[in-house]
Design a protein around this motif. Structure first.
Motif: not given
Length: 147
Positions: A86-88, A133-137
């Motif tokens: 899952i990535e957001v 930005g960034k992504f949390v995975w």
């Protein structure tokens, strides 16, 4: 005898754009459920997956300092070994932090990434391609979900 087409396999990756609204965590849960339903392992991955995607989208809504018109992107990927990724993604470069130690019982915030850390087999945060930005995975394994 006429040939019948076998059903095409379900896609192993899906993305969805979510508006910056308080209903987006619920939408992300529904999208994850729709994504996992065709897979035999889906029922096993869904409880932790729903909780994690809810926490990550909620964190983005509450903490990302971005213009209101910027969307949140959620990406789901199921690997051949039945690991769910899952990535957001959001447009804020600030990395999230896990609060050290216990959170006061009366506090309504501060537990999200602790839950992600406990439920996922791995997790992290990376800058987005292009520098915005960034992504949390995170990864959720079927084996760990079964335990």
């Amino acid at each position: 005898m006429p040939e019948t087409d076998s059903p095409s396999p379900a896609p192993t990756e899906q993305t969805c754009l979510l508006p910056r609204r308080r209903t987006s965590p619920r939408t992300a849960r529904h999208k994850l459920r729709d994504f996992l339903t065709p897979f035999p392992v889906g029922e096993l991955l869904l409880p932790a997956g729903e909780l994690i995607v809810t926490e990550l989208v909620t964190n983005s809504l509450q903490h990302a300092r971005v213009p209101r018109d910027r969307h949140i992107l959620a990406r789901f990927h199921l690997s051949p070994d039945d690991t769910l990724r899952i990535e957001v993604h959001d447009a804020d470069r600030e990395k999230p932090t896990v609060h050290p130690g216990p959170v006061p019982a009366h506090s309504e915030t501060g537990r999200g990434l602790f839950l992600v850390q406990e439920l996922a087999t791995q997790w992290g945060c990376c800058p987005r391609e292009g520098g915005i930005g960034k992504f949390v995975w995170c990864h959720i394994s079927a084996e760990a979900a079964a335990a």
